[in-house]
Design a protein around this motif. Structure first.
Motif, PDB file in Angstrom:
ATOM      1  N   PRO A   1       0.838  -1.198   0.000  1.00 42.46           N
ATOM      2  CA  PRO A   1       0.000   0.000   0.000  1.00 42.46           C
ATOM      3  C   PRO A   1       0.867   1.239   0.000  1.00 42.46           C
ATOM      4  N   ALA A   2       0.373   2.300  -0.660  1.00 44.57           N
ATOM      5  CA  ALA A   2       1.175   3.514  -0.799  1.00 44.57           C
ATOM      6  C   ALA A   2       1.480   4.131   0.550  1.00 44.57           C
ATOM      7  N   GLN A   3       0.521   4.044   1.472  1.00 38.72           N
ATOM      8  CA  GLN A   3       0.758   4.655   2.764  1.00 38.72           C
ATOM      9  C   GLN A   3       1.675   3.843   3.654  1.00 38.72           C
ATOM     10  N   GLN A   4       1.988   2.559   3.239  1.00 42.70           N
ATOM     11  CA  GLN A   4       2.824   1.711   4.055  1.00 42.70           C
ATOM     12  C   GLN A   4       4.109   1.291   3.356  1.00 42.70           C
TER      13      GLN A   4
ATOM     14  N   GLY B   1      -9.752  -1.544  -4.905  1.00 41.06           N
ATOM     15  CA  GLY B   1     -10.712  -1.134  -3.891  1.00 41.06           C
ATOM     16  C   GLY B   1     -10.519   0.328  -3.555  1.00 41.06           C
ATOM     17  N   ASN B   2     -10.334   0.605  -2.272  1.00 40.66           N
ATOM     18  CA  ASN B   2     -10.092   1.973  -1.832  1.00 40.66           C
ATOM     19  C   ASN B   2      -8.624   2.224  -1.524  1.00 40.66           C
ATOM     20  N   LYS B   3      -7.760   1.293  -1.908  1.00 38.72           N
ATOM     21  CA  LYS B   3      -6.349   1.410  -1.589  1.00 38.72           C
ATOM     22  C   LYS B   3      -5.539   1.690  -2.850  1.00 38.72           C
ATOM     23  N   LEU B   4      -4.558   2.516  -2.699  1.00 36.11           N
ATOM     24  CA  LEU B   4      -3.620   2.833  -3.774  1.00 36.11           C
ATOM     25  C   LEU B   4      -2.354   2.020  -3.573  1.00 36.11           C
TER      26      LEU B   4
ATOM     27  N   PRO C   1      10.246   3.358 -13.740  1.00 37.62           N
ATOM     28  CA  PRO C   1       9.403   4.071 -12.772  1.00 37.62           C
ATOM     29  C   PRO C   1       8.482   3.119 -12.019  1.00 37.62           C
ATOM     30  N   PRO C   2       8.112   3.483 -10.776  1.00 41.29           N
ATOM     31  CA  PRO C   2       7.178   2.650 -10.000  1.00 41.29           C
ATOM     32  C   PRO C   2       5.825   2.555 -10.694  1.00 41.29           C
ATOM     33  N   ARG C   3       5.132   1.454 -10.420  1.00 39.98           N
ATOM     34  CA  ARG C   3       3.808   1.216 -10.995  1.00 39.98           C
ATOM     35  C   ARG C   3       2.752   1.508  -9.950  1.00 39.98           C
TER      36      ARG C   3
END
Length: 239
Positions: free
Chosen positions: A13-16, A63-66, A56-58
């Motif tokens: 996850p982007a936030q983690q 769902g609601n997660k990036l 570059p990152p993908r």
């Protein structure tokens, strides 16, 4: 389409997300008294920055997660190269890529394989990886130029075909018009010959009629002359 093999872990996850160079709780914390370790960490961070610039990152949404998938900075081994070759052959067979000629599938798979080789070489030697990146960009630029040239030649060929078709239709109309004129002229020639024959026959008949009339007149004059001779001889004998 994902790359054949990058040695990357599952997306986080982007936030983690966390880069591989960050120390974990169980890892020893580097101290200023070890400049060599600090240099290694700096070089690793620089290598990761270069890798992220090259590949570059993908980013994807589930769902609601990036989710963000980063390229792995794990060095490639001989076994990785063997696996890469095996996966390349397997993908070529599964996706039914053509062995010769122009094939977008084969081109994409080899491009992904080359990206993985660039990743491995960049980790081992940054300069060599950047040089391979230049080679890759040059190949892509040449391929794009060839594709543009091919599309232009195809478009030019299509225009020429359309022009030839239009010219062919116009030529066909002219041919039909000329054939019609030819038939009309041939009919005129036939009519003229028929008129000439009719005139010739009429003139011959008229000449034959005049000849018969002239012959009858001559015969009448001969008879009249003969009668006058007989009368003149009778008158002469009486005297």
């Amino acid at each position: 389409m994902p790359y054949l093999y990058r040695g990357s872990s599952a997306p986080q996850p982007a936030q983690q997300k966390a880069t591989s160079h960050q120390p974990t709780a169980s890892s020893p914390v580097p101290t200023p008294s070890k400049p060599k370790t600090l240099t290694v960490e700096l070089n690793k961070e620089k290598t990761e920055d270069i890798l992220h610039a090259i590949l570059p990152p993908r980013v994807c949404t589930e769902g609601n997660k990036l989710w963000v998938q980063l390229v792995s900075s794990t060095p490639g081994t001989r076994i990785d190269v063997i696996k890469l070759q095996e996966q390349l052959d397997l993908k070529l067979q599964q996706m039914q890529a053509r062995e010769t000629g122009i094939c977008p599938i084969r081109r994409e798979l080899y491009s992904q394989c080359f990206d993985e080789l660039i990743r491995q070489e960049t980790i081992s030697c940054t300069e060599r990886g950047l040089l391979l990146l230049r080679v890759r960009n040059e190949i892509r630029m040449c391929m794009a130029a060839y594709q543009t040239l091919y599309e232009s030649s195809v478009a030019f060929g299509i225009r020429k075909v359309l022009q030839s078709e239009l010219g062919k239709a116009e030529t066909e109309r002219k041919r039909q018009a000329l054939e019609k004129d030819k038939r009309d002229l041939e009919q005129q020639v036939k009519d003229t010959w028929a008129k000439c024959e009719a005139i010739k026959i009429r003139e011959m008949e008229q000449r034959e009629a005049e000849d018969r009339k002239h012959a009858e007149e001559i015969e009448f004059l001969k008879r009249t002359n003969q009668q006058l001779k007989f009368q003149l001889a009778g008158i002469t004998q009486k005297k």
